[in-house]
Enzyme design. Structure first.
Site, PDB file in Angstrom:
ATOM      1  N   GLU A 106     -12.229  13.958  13.493  1.00  0.00           N
ATOM      2  CA  GLU A 106     -11.700  14.037  11.873  1.00  0.00           C
ATOM      3  C   GLU A 106     -12.528  15.185  11.324  1.00  0.00           C
ATOM      4  O   GLU A 106     -13.282  15.717  12.167  1.00  0.00           O
ATOM      5  CB  GLU A 106     -11.429  12.673  10.984  1.00  0.00           C
ATOM      6  CG  GLU A 106     -10.458  11.841  11.723  1.00  0.00           C
ATOM      7  CD  GLU A 106     -10.106  10.703  10.597  1.00  0.00           C
ATOM      8  OE1 GLU A 106     -10.687  10.933   9.544  1.00  0.00           O
ATOM      9  OE2 GLU A 106      -9.462   9.732  11.021  1.00  0.00           O
TER      10      GLU A 106
ATOM     11  N   ASP B  74      -7.112   4.501   9.446  1.00  0.00           N
ATOM     12  CA  ASP B  74      -8.447   4.328   8.990  1.00  0.00           C
ATOM     13  C   ASP B  74      -8.769   3.055   8.379  1.00  0.00           C
ATOM     14  O   ASP B  74      -9.829   2.471   8.168  1.00  0.00           O
ATOM     15  CB  ASP B  74      -8.754   5.514   8.064  1.00  0.00           C
ATOM     16  CG  ASP B  74      -8.659   6.880   9.187  1.00  0.00           C
ATOM     17  OD1 ASP B  74      -9.145   6.625  10.093  1.00  0.00           O
ATOM     18  OD2 ASP B  74      -8.620   7.732   8.422  1.00  0.00           O
TER      19      ASP B  74
ATOM     20  N   HIS C 150       0.716  -1.436  -0.215  1.00  0.00           N
ATOM     21  CA  HIS C 150       0.135   0.063  -0.116  1.00  0.00           C
ATOM     22  C   HIS C 150       0.896   1.327   0.025  1.00  0.00           C
ATOM     23  O   HIS C 150       0.303   2.208   0.385  1.00  0.00           O
ATOM     24  CB  HIS C 150      -0.916   0.086   1.271  1.00  0.00           C
ATOM     25  CG  HIS C 150      -2.150  -0.690   0.903  1.00  0.00           C
ATOM     26  ND1 HIS C 150      -3.254  -0.308   0.273  1.00  0.00           N
ATOM     27  CD2 HIS C 150      -2.540  -2.164   1.170  1.00  0.00           C
ATOM     28  CE1 HIS C 150      -4.206  -0.965   0.231  1.00  0.00           C
ATOM     29  NE2 HIS C 150      -3.598  -2.115   0.860  1.00  0.00           N
TER      30      HIS C 150
END
Length: 524
Positions: free
Chosen positions: A282, A172, A106
């Site tokens: 957030e 997240d 990733h």
């Protein structure tokens, strides 16, 4: 992070393993590397080295789909000793080869690649999940989990929840490796309350660039401990991390509030991370072309889109409060008290109740959806920044309004913005945040996904324009997941930490073997 639209799946890639070619003091030339030898001295390791086209292809790309570099081979280790022997083979060679650890792939700019070197597929050890994740401790001294660096956070969550426990700081997206996120920082809406993930590590096992297997903590081999956390893979490969655990809640109250005024939005965010109440805070941008979110009902979505069309840009504050069954009858009243006095638009408050697991794993369903329609494996020209608190208003006007909104390009986003408390970060660690004395800084994540490479180029041009605006305006941003093309830019990025970063590189990876993909010292 959760966001106000379907593509919030894209934030989270807190997995980048970067690389240096270190130049010793007084030297102008890096250590000479070579193409990989036809075989390794250690026959056991050589048999685990895959040179097939399929192996090479997978290891030559990443989630970013922007950079491609071919390794000589890919090591599929079955044990920590396999990795140790590989690094030793390189270090003891007169012409060492480069090595990059790859978790779940990733990274977004080739940081886990190793051109003509060896990529270590860390996931090949993850089949031993039961052996590589263990929960220990007690209520008097505290609980912790010993976790293999190759393990995914989703597996850590599942195993610890079986004990009624969980880590306190998250990213997240949970399909990232422990070693990957700890090589960066690991941030999310919990970071203001518990610090980033690197602030919640008690101990690690690390294989250095010399092939040494070292256990380290704040009190034992602390130089290595601080170097590796946020160290972009430059000093060692994390094979085990001891993670702080706490009692896990059962459920969450999940709230989104809509603002037209950026000043009111940030004021409320800063207030909420400064008081007891929420466990996660957030925020994100909503514009008239922002994709829909399944958090909102169709009628709510229509109402929000109408307001966005009138104002051009909205700001969504997202907050979560954990709770257990014993306060189920009072949680709504507690939530109302926390929200009292906030300045969101009247009537634009939206609530949801979810299990703790479903909230933390919120991105997974969206990922699977995007994969099914071919929108996951596309270029991702992301820009992640840390912004000084005192300049966030200037950034809003100069970037969110004057660049992103006015250019009105199709938002494939999410675009995230929220404050983080500085006091939870340890300056001894390698990670870089704004160099000032302010008690907070902001994280901004512009998480674009492109339809094709032409679209990617346009988005990357916008990223360059944003960075140029910050530079001209004197906004001293720091990149999170940094990528630069020149050594001087890296020196500016690390700032006061540059010298210690150099020293640690010479100490733990003097032959510049580890993580060549970020091109810090081998840049122009």
């Amino acid at each position: 992070m959760a966001h106000p639209h379907v593509l919030h799946a894209y934030f989270v890639i807190q997995f980048i393993i970067i690389s240096f070619v270190f130049i010793t003091p007084g030297s102008s030339r890096p250590w000479p590397h070579t193409s990989f030898p036809s075989s390794l001295p250690n026959e056991t390791i050589d048999t685990k080295l895959c040179k097939d086209t399929s192996c090479i292809k997978t290891a030559s790309s990443d989630y970013g789909n922007i950079i491609q570099e071919l390794p000589f081979g890919v090591l599929y280790p079955s044990s920590v000793s396999d990795i140790k022997h590989l690094v030793e083979s390189s270090y003891n060679s007169t012409t060492p080869f480069t090595i990059a650890a790859r978790g779940n792939g990733h990274s977004v700019r080739g940081q886990a690649m190793a051109k003509d070197g060896v990529v270590v597929n860390m996931g090949s050890m993850s089949s031993n999940e039961n052996e590589r994740i263990s929960v220990n401790g007690n209520s008097s001294v505290g609980f912790y989990a010993d976790v293999g660096g190759e393990q995914l956070w989703i597996n850590v969550l599942g195993t610890t929840l079986d004990h009624g426990l969980a880590p306190v700081s998250w990213t997240d997206y949970l399909y990232l490796t422990v070693g990957g996120t700890l090589s960066n920082a690991g941030i999310s809406g919990q970071s203001s309350f518990h610090g980033p993930q690197i602030s919640n590590v008690l101990e690690m096992d690390v294989i250095t660039g010399k092939g040494d297997f070292v256990t380290c903590s704040k009190n034992m081999n602390s130089d290595l401990f601080y170097a590796v956390l946020g160290g972009l893979g430059q000093f060692g490969i994390i094979t085990r991390a001891r993670i702080v655990l706490d009692k896990a809640p059962n459920r969450v109250k999940w709230v989104r509030l809509i603002y037209k005024d950026f000043s009111k939005f940030t004021k409320d965010q800063e207030h909420l991370i400064s008081v007891d109440g929420f466990d996660y805070v957030e925020g994100s941008l909503i514009m008239k072309n922002t994709p829909a979110s399944d958090f909102f009902s169709p009628s709510d979505e229509s109402m929000i889109n109408s307001l966005a069309s009138e104002n051009g840009i909205l700001y969504c504050l997202e907050a979560v409060k954990y709770y257990d069954d014993h306060i189920i009858n009072t949680i709504d009243e507690e939530l109302e008290m926390i929200l009292t006095g906030l300045s969101f638009e009247s009537g634009f408050i939206f609530k949801k109740d979810a299990t703790f697991f479903d909230f933390l794993n919120r991105v997974r369903d969206e990922e699977l959806l995007l994969q099914s329609i071919g929108l996951w494996d596309v270029p991702h020209p992301w820009l992640n920044l840390f912004i000084p608190r005192s300049r966030i208003m200037d950034f809003n006007e100069g970037v969110f309004v004057d660049i992103i909104q006015k250019q009105n390009r199709s938002s494939s986003g999410p675009f995230l913005v929220y404050p983080i408390n500085r006091k939870k970060w340890d300056d001894n660690m390698s990670v870089v945040i704004p160099e000032d004395d302010e008690d907070m800084f902001y994280t901004v994540a512009l998480l674009n996904s492109a339809k094709d490479y032409k679209d990617w180029a346009i988005m990357d041009e916008q990223n360059t324009e944003i960075l140029q605006f910050c530079d001209k305006s004197g906004i001293k941003v720091k990149q999170y997941f940094p990528h630069y093309g020149k050594k001087e830019e890296w020196m500016k990025h690390f700032g006061k930490k540059w010298d210690i970063f150099n020293e640690r590189k010479a100490q733990f990876d003097p032959k510049m073997i580890l993580s060549p993909g970020q091109r810090i010292f081998n840049s122009e």
